[in-house]
Motif scaffolding. Structure first.
Motif, PDB file in Angstrom:
ATOM      1  N   VAL A 174       0.841  -1.195   0.000  1.00  0.00           N
ATOM      2  CA  VAL A 174       0.000   0.000   0.000  1.00  0.00           C
ATOM      3  C   VAL A 174       0.879   1.248   0.000  1.00  0.00           C
ATOM      4  N   ALA A 175       1.990   1.207   0.739  1.00  0.00           N
ATOM      5  CA  ALA A 175       2.893   2.357   0.794  1.00  0.00           C
ATOM      6  C   ALA A 175       3.474   2.686  -0.574  1.00  0.00           C
ATOM      7  N   ALA A 176       3.718   1.657  -1.385  1.00  0.00           N
ATOM      8  CA  ALA A 176       4.231   1.902  -2.732  1.00  0.00           C
ATOM      9  C   ALA A 176       3.211   2.688  -3.560  1.00  0.00           C
ATOM     10  N   LEU A 177       1.943   2.274  -3.484  1.00  0.00           N
ATOM     11  CA  LEU A 177       0.906   3.007  -4.217  1.00  0.00           C
ATOM     12  C   LEU A 177       0.682   4.393  -3.609  1.00  0.00           C
ATOM     13  N   ARG A 178       0.724   4.475  -2.283  1.00  0.00           N
ATOM     14  CA  ARG A 178       0.545   5.773  -1.624  1.00  0.00           C
ATOM     15  C   ARG A 178       1.619   6.753  -2.091  1.00  0.00           C
ATOM     16  N   HIS A 179       2.852   6.262  -2.210  1.00  0.00           N
ATOM     17  CA  HIS A 179       3.949   7.115  -2.671  1.00  0.00           C
ATOM     18  C   HIS A 179       3.739   7.527  -4.128  1.00  0.00           C
ATOM     19  N   ALA A 180       3.290   6.581  -4.960  1.00  0.00           N
ATOM     20  CA  ALA A 180       3.089   6.878  -6.382  1.00  0.00           C
ATOM     21  C   ALA A 180       1.920   7.829  -6.613  1.00  0.00           C
ATOM     22  N   LEU A 181       0.870   7.686  -5.793  1.00  0.00           N
ATOM     23  CA  LEU A 181      -0.347   8.471  -6.003  1.00  0.00           C
ATOM     24  C   LEU A 181      -0.361   9.770  -5.197  1.00  0.00           C
ATOM     25  N   GLY A 182       0.461   9.824  -4.155  1.00  0.00           N
ATOM     26  CA  GLY A 182       0.476  11.019  -3.324  1.00  0.00           C
ATOM     27  C   GLY A 182      -0.734  11.159  -2.436  1.00  0.00           C
ATOM     28  N   ARG A 183      -1.375  10.036  -2.094  1.00  0.00           N
ATOM     29  CA  ARG A 183      -2.531  10.095  -1.198  1.00  0.00           C
ATOM     30  C   ARG A 183      -2.753   8.757  -0.515  1.00  0.00           C
ATOM     31  N   ASP A 184      -3.638   8.749   0.487  1.00  0.00           N
ATOM     32  CA  ASP A 184      -3.954   7.540   1.237  1.00  0.00           C
ATOM     33  C   ASP A 184      -5.119   6.794   0.594  1.00  0.00           C
ATOM     34  N   PRO A 185      -5.306   5.527   0.951  1.00  0.00           N
ATOM     35  CA  PRO A 185      -6.501   4.809   0.498  1.00  0.00           C
ATOM     36  C   PRO A 185      -7.768   5.505   0.989  1.00  0.00           C
ATOM     37  N   ASP A 186      -8.854   5.314   0.255  1.00  0.00           N
ATOM     38  CA  ASP A 186     -10.135   5.885   0.677  1.00  0.00           C
ATOM     39  C   ASP A 186     -10.701   5.137   1.879  1.00  0.00           C
ATOM     40  N   VAL A 187     -10.454   3.822   1.936  1.00  0.00           N
ATOM     41  CA  VAL A 187     -10.991   2.997   3.012  1.00  0.00           C
ATOM     42  C   VAL A 187      -9.922   1.994   3.439  1.00  0.00           C
ATOM     43  N   ILE A 188      -9.699   1.865   4.746  1.00  0.00           N
ATOM     44  CA  ILE A 188      -8.848   0.807   5.297  1.00  0.00           C
ATOM     45  C   ILE A 188      -9.737  -0.021   6.221  1.00  0.00           C
ATOM     46  N   VAL A 189      -9.868  -1.311   5.938  1.00  0.00           N
ATOM     47  CA  VAL A 189     -10.893  -2.133   6.574  1.00  0.00           C
ATOM     48  C   VAL A 189     -10.418  -2.852   7.834  1.00  0.00           C
ATOM     49  N   GLY A 190      -9.248  -3.470   7.779  1.00  0.00           N
ATOM     50  CA  GLY A 190      -8.813  -4.356   8.854  1.00  0.00           C
ATOM     51  C   GLY A 190      -8.381  -3.635  10.116  1.00  0.00           C
ATOM     52  N   LYS A 191      -7.893  -4.424  11.073  1.00  0.00           N
ATOM     53  CA  LYS A 191      -7.366  -3.860  12.321  1.00  0.00           C
ATOM     54  C   LYS A 191      -6.303  -2.793  12.018  1.00  0.00           C
ATOM     55  N   PRO A 192      -6.306  -1.678  12.754  1.00  0.00           N
ATOM     56  CA  PRO A 192      -6.927  -1.453  14.057  1.00  0.00           C
ATOM     57  C   PRO A 192      -8.387  -1.023  14.060  1.00  0.00           C
ATOM     58  N   ALA A 193      -9.058  -0.952  12.899  1.00  0.00           N
ATOM     59  CA  ALA A 193     -10.504  -0.725  12.952  1.00  0.00           C
ATOM     60  C   ALA A 193     -11.125  -1.829  13.813  1.00  0.00           C
ATOM     61  N   PRO A 194     -12.108  -1.501  14.647  1.00  0.00           N
ATOM     62  CA  PRO A 194     -12.607  -2.473  15.625  1.00  0.00           C
ATOM     63  C   PRO A 194     -13.622  -3.475  15.101  1.00  0.00           C
ATOM     64  N   ALA A 195     -14.016  -3.368  13.825  1.00  0.00           N
ATOM     65  CA  ALA A 195     -15.153  -4.158  13.340  1.00  0.00           C
ATOM     66  C   ALA A 195     -14.957  -5.667  13.476  1.00  0.00           C
ATOM     67  N   LEU A 196     -13.748  -6.184  13.207  1.00  0.00           N
ATOM     68  CA  LEU A 196     -13.536  -7.627  13.318  1.00  0.00           C
ATOM     69  C   LEU A 196     -13.780  -8.100  14.744  1.00  0.00           C
ATOM     70  N   PHE A 197     -13.345  -7.318  15.722  1.00  0.00           N
ATOM     71  CA  PHE A 197     -13.499  -7.698  17.127  1.00  0.00           C
ATOM     72  C   PHE A 197     -14.953  -7.591  17.581  1.00  0.00           C
ATOM     73  N   THR A 198     -15.611  -6.494  17.237  1.00  0.00           N
ATOM     74  CA  THR A 198     -16.987  -6.314  17.683  1.00  0.00           C
ATOM     75  C   THR A 198     -17.916  -7.324  17.021  1.00  0.00           C
ATOM     76  N   THR A 199     -17.638  -7.657  15.763  1.00  0.00           N
ATOM     77  CA  THR A 199     -18.451  -8.672  15.086  1.00  0.00           C
ATOM     78  C   THR A 199     -18.281 -10.029  15.747  1.00  0.00           C
ATOM     79  N   ALA A 200     -17.048 -10.368  16.118  1.00  0.00           N
ATOM     80  CA  ALA A 200     -16.797 -11.644  16.795  1.00  0.00           C
ATOM     81  C   ALA A 200     -17.584 -11.724  18.101  1.00  0.00           C
ATOM     82  N   ALA A 201     -17.602 -10.641  18.866  1.00  0.00           N
ATOM     83  CA  ALA A 201     -18.337 -10.629  20.127  1.00  0.00           C
ATOM     84  C   ALA A 201     -19.837 -10.743  19.901  1.00  0.00           C
ATOM     85  N   GLU A 202     -20.326 -10.047  18.882  1.00  0.00           N
ATOM     86  CA  GLU A 202     -21.762 -10.086  18.593  1.00  0.00           C
ATOM     87  C   GLU A 202     -22.210 -11.491  18.188  1.00  0.00           C
ATOM     88  N   ARG A 203     -21.364 -12.213  17.490  1.00  0.00           N
ATOM     89  CA  ARG A 203     -21.745 -13.540  17.007  1.00  0.00           C
ATOM     90  C   ARG A 203     -22.037 -14.515  18.141  1.00  0.00           C
TER      91      ARG A 203
END
Length: 274
Positions: A174-203
């Motif tokens: 991702v850093a290679a593309l970030r350097h080439a494009l001069g910007r960050d991704p629009d969305v980063i899904v995995g950890k440290p976003a809490p969704a994987l953990f909260t979904t596991a608890a909800e299940r």
């Protein structure tokens, strides 16, 4: 009255790489520790940023190592990324995938169309770890993103652990593309976003979950964001010295040399003696 760390928790959520296994080999003591949780009737879940395997494949890998697991116990950044794309894009929308076959399969499973070239005019680019990802893949992604495609990264882990030491992870690509494009991704899904953990608890309806990880910037920061306690094990990327120097948002609640620490008295980072 027991003084084991595990007592008082109704779910243990494990990271995988560097915690349960290294690549395809179980970490010493991991099989036995998880067996003890099963015997005690304590639910477990597995949350991984690695997007190169589907949940069923991860469950099969764990089972083959002697850790019985079901796909419902596994949450991957590939599956979570596909869900995010399905929410944001119309059915059948084209997605250029940079990554492994598992990510492609997850995206197809939610009714989106996987493409591999910028000339296919994708509406999104999904970038995840894959050992075969190369310059040509990044070039197609760069062209598509510059043309207006949404850029989603399954995760930004700089490295992934291996028996030979840390290797480049998806974050490095991702850093290679970030350097080439001069910007960050629009969305980063995995950890440290809490969704994987909260979904596991909800299940499983858990109200007091413990997150076990080896990375401060993903596993432990994710635990903090999810409002859960975190245990840093020293079998993967980060050390107790890293923990002591970490900012508050990455501080683990507890630290242990390995998963045997689940069945020992809780040890805070400042009290840990190597």
């Amino acid at each position: 009255m027991s003084d084991r760390l595990i007592d008082g928790y109704d779910l243990v959520i494990f990271d995988l790489d560097g915690v349960v296994y290294l690549i395809d080999e179980p970490i010493p003591g991991a099989v036995e520790a998880i067996a003890r949780l099963h015997e005690a009737g304590i639910p477990v879940a597995y949350a991984t940023n690695n997007a190169s395997r589907r949940a069923a494949d991860v469950a099969g890998l764990l089972t083959g190592m002697g850790i019985p697991a079901t796909p419902d116990e596994v949450l991957t950044s590939a599956g979570a990324s596909a869900a995010v794309l399905a929410e944001r894009l119309p059915a059948g929308a084209r997605v250029l995938v940079v990554g492994a076959d598992a990510l492609r399969a997850e995206i197809e499973a939610v009714g989106l169309t996987v493409v591999s070239k910028a000339e296919d005019r994708p509406e999104a680019v999904a970038q995840g770890y894959g050992p075969a990802v190369g310059w040509a893949d990044l070039a197609e992604a760069s062209v598509a993103i510059r043309a207006g495609a949404m850029w989603l990264a399954t995760n930004t882990d700089k490295t992934l652990p291996s028996p030979r030491g840390p290797l480049p992870g998806n974050g490095s690509l991702v850093a290679a593309l970030r350097h080439a494009l001069g910007r960050d991704p629009d969305v980063i899904v995995g950890k440290p976003a809490p969704a994987l953990f909260t979904t596991a608890a909800e299940r499983v309806g858990a109200t007091k979950a413990l997150v076990v990880g080896d990375r401060l910037d993903t596993d432990l920061e994710g635990a903090v964001r999810a409002g859960m306690d975190g245990l840093l094990v020293l079998t993967g990327v980060h050390t107790v010295e890293d923990l002591r120097a970490a900012p508050a948002e990455q501080r683990a609640t507890f630290v242990a040399p390995d998963l045997s620490g689940l069945f020992a008295p809780a040890v805070k980072a400042d009290d840990y003696k190597a």
